[in-house]
Design an enzyme around this catalytic site. Sequence first.
Site, PDB file in Angstrom:
ATOM      1  N   ARG A   1       0.809  -1.482   0.347  1.00 26.85           N
ATOM      2  CA  ARG A   1       0.238  -0.223   0.452  1.00 26.85           C
ATOM      3  C   ARG A   1       0.713   1.208  -0.257  1.00 26.85           C
ATOM      4  O   ARG A   1       1.894   1.707   0.810  1.00 26.85           O
ATOM      5  CB  ARG A   1      -1.125   0.096   1.124  1.00 26.85           C
ATOM      6  CG  ARG A   1      -1.536   1.284   1.279  1.00 26.85           C
ATOM      7  CD  ARG A   1      -2.361   1.057   2.475  1.00 26.85           C
ATOM      8  NE  ARG A   1      -4.194   0.567   2.172  1.00 26.85           N
ATOM      9  CZ  ARG A   1      -4.955   0.645   2.676  1.00 26.85           C
ATOM     10  NH1 ARG A   1      -5.539   1.448   3.723  1.00 26.85           N
ATOM     11  NH2 ARG A   1      -6.056  -0.299   1.905  1.00 26.85           N
TER      12      ARG A   1
ATOM     13  N   HIS B   1      -7.343   0.546  -6.160  1.00 30.50           N
ATOM     14  CA  HIS B   1      -7.953  -0.248  -4.935  1.00 30.50           C
ATOM     15  C   HIS B   1      -8.434  -1.353  -6.059  1.00 30.50           C
ATOM     16  O   HIS B   1      -9.322  -1.590  -5.371  1.00 30.50           O
ATOM     17  CB  HIS B   1      -8.322   0.910  -4.237  1.00 30.50           C
ATOM     18  CG  HIS B   1      -8.045   0.016  -2.700  1.00 30.50           C
ATOM     19  ND1 HIS B   1      -8.062  -0.747  -2.275  1.00 30.50           N
ATOM     20  CD2 HIS B   1      -8.634   0.175  -2.024  1.00 30.50           C
ATOM     21  CE1 HIS B   1      -7.968  -0.713  -0.844  1.00 30.50           C
ATOM     22  NE2 HIS B   1      -9.039  -0.533  -0.807  1.00 30.50           N
TER      23      HIS B   1
ATOM     24  N   GLN C   1      -9.827  -4.235  -3.546  1.00 35.48           N
ATOM     25  CA  GLN C   1     -11.019  -3.409  -2.496  1.00 35.48           C
ATOM     26  C   GLN C   1     -12.508  -3.943  -3.778  1.00 35.48           C
ATOM     27  O   GLN C   1     -13.691  -3.882  -3.988  1.00 35.48           O
ATOM     28  CB  GLN C   1     -10.663  -2.499  -2.586  1.00 35.48           C
ATOM     29  CG  GLN C   1     -12.920  -1.476  -1.999  1.00 35.48           C
ATOM     30  CD  GLN C   1     -13.455  -1.874  -0.286  1.00 35.48           C
ATOM     31  OE1 GLN C   1     -12.053  -2.323  -0.265  1.00 35.48           O
ATOM     32  NE2 GLN C   1     -13.849  -2.970  -0.172  1.00 35.48           N
TER      33      GLN C   1
ATOM     34  N   ASP D   1     -17.107   6.290  -1.728  1.00 36.52           N
ATOM     35  CA  ASP D   1     -15.698   7.271  -0.007  1.00 36.52           C
ATOM     36  C   ASP D   1     -15.360   8.210   0.162  1.00 36.52           C
ATOM     37  O   ASP D   1     -16.060   9.284   0.056  1.00 36.52           O
ATOM     38  CB  ASP D   1     -14.170   6.397  -1.362  1.00 36.52           C
ATOM     39  CG  ASP D   1     -13.226   5.736  -0.876  1.00 36.52           C
ATOM     40  OD1 ASP D   1     -13.693   6.128   0.919  1.00 36.52           O
ATOM     41  OD2 ASP D   1     -12.595   6.115  -1.571  1.00 36.52           O
TER      42      ASP D   1
ATOM     43  N   CYS E   1     -16.299   1.524   0.520  1.00 33.48           N
ATOM     44  CA  CYS E   1     -15.012   0.075   1.114  1.00 33.48           C
ATOM     45  C   CYS E   1     -14.470   0.866   2.189  1.00 33.48           C
ATOM     46  O   CYS E   1     -14.123  -0.294   3.428  1.00 33.48           O
ATOM     47  CB  CYS E   1     -13.698   0.966   0.261  1.00 33.48           C
ATOM     48  SG  CYS E   1     -13.715   2.367   0.405  1.00 33.48           S
TER      49      CYS E   1
ATOM     50  N   ARG F   1     -13.011  -9.309   1.586  1.00 29.17           N
ATOM     51  CA  ARG F   1     -12.147  -8.593   0.952  1.00 29.17           C
ATOM     52  C   ARG F   1     -10.800  -9.980   1.495  1.00 29.17           C
ATOM     53  O   ARG F   1      -9.868 -10.277   1.471  1.00 29.17           O
ATOM     54  CB  ARG F   1     -11.077  -7.767   2.031  1.00 29.17           C
ATOM     55  CG  ARG F   1     -11.535  -6.175   1.820  1.00 29.17           C
ATOM     56  CD  ARG F   1     -11.273  -6.179   0.431  1.00 29.17           C
ATOM     57  NE  ARG F   1      -9.896  -5.504   0.446  1.00 29.17           N
ATOM     58  CZ  ARG F   1      -9.432  -4.962   0.846  1.00 29.17           C
ATOM     59  NH1 ARG F   1      -9.850  -3.114   1.371  1.00 29.17           N
ATOM     60  NH2 ARG F   1      -7.692  -4.185   0.606  1.00 29.17           N
TER      61      ARG F   1
END
Length: 313
Positions: free
Chosen positions: A112, A139, A142, A228, A268, A296
């Site tokens: 990340r 991402h 996700q 988000d 998310c 996930r």
Amino acid sequence: MASTPSQTGPLRHFLQFRDLSRDEIHYVLDRARLIKDKFKRYQPHHTLHDRNLAMVFEKASTRTRVSFEAGMYQLGGSVIHLTTGDSQLGRAEPIEDTARVISRMVDLVMIRTFEQTRIERFAAHSRVPVINGLTNEFHPCQILADIFTYIEHAGSIEGKTVAWIGDGNNMAYTWLQAAEILGFRLHVSAPQGYQLDRKRIGQPPETVLREFADPMQACRGAHLVTTDVWTSMGYEAENEERRQAFADWCVDAEMMAVADPAALFMHCLPAHRGEEVTGDVIDGPQSVVWDEAENRLHVQKALMEFLLLGQVA
Ligand code: CP
Ligand code: NVA
């Protein structure tokens, strides 16, 4: 392409969603279904016995860390957790050197970080598969989990409409790649100045992308409404300016009311109730955010298995 000692096929990375073909995505999602079912029945699934995953976090995380870490142990492997602050990355060791070293010692790496170019530089010098655990641009893990969750609740996503409300950020760009590959339509409504960058996306056909100034219009008829945070990690200096710009981009009951009656809501996470979504929506009956978060774990186990073992079923 080179193979590593711990792999059965050519070296593959998952740096952006389109690194997997449509068939491979369906394979990973089907495999995640099997892995989830076994997990729910407490049946061991140790396909990555003795394999080691290094996780490099240059930004904060709850879900990504726990899902990769728990997932790798559940597959029979183990993990090493690194952050910028507790590794030589924080003292300016080049990412290329870090990649060369780490990838001689482990079987798989998840990172990340900030710029996509940083993970690409890492991957270019890695002997083992590299997974994007979030960058400024994408991402992909996700969105794999989100699509798995959609299918689990509502069936195939092909031909459906996903409404993205808010920032034209890493999640939005990844949704766009998924729409192109899997054959659904993305409606995007973002405030002026925060839309998807045409220089990056070109001119996708209307069957893939439609943009709306009004978030209500973007939600109309949508089968999935998703949003988000207004300020992603790394953009904190813009927080105040963004709070003002995004004030009308809060997913509320009115927006959900114009979506398809069976529409799902996803986020998310982490979420800010009262900013990008109201409490009654995220905690309401159409919200599947907790399944989305759990998934996930399952999709990333399937992804790690695929990158190391290829298609085993
Ligand atoms: N959704 C997500 O990636 O969460 P974390 O930032 O907690 O990992
Ligand atoms: N867009 C958000 C997602 C967090 C999981 C961020 O990049 O901070």
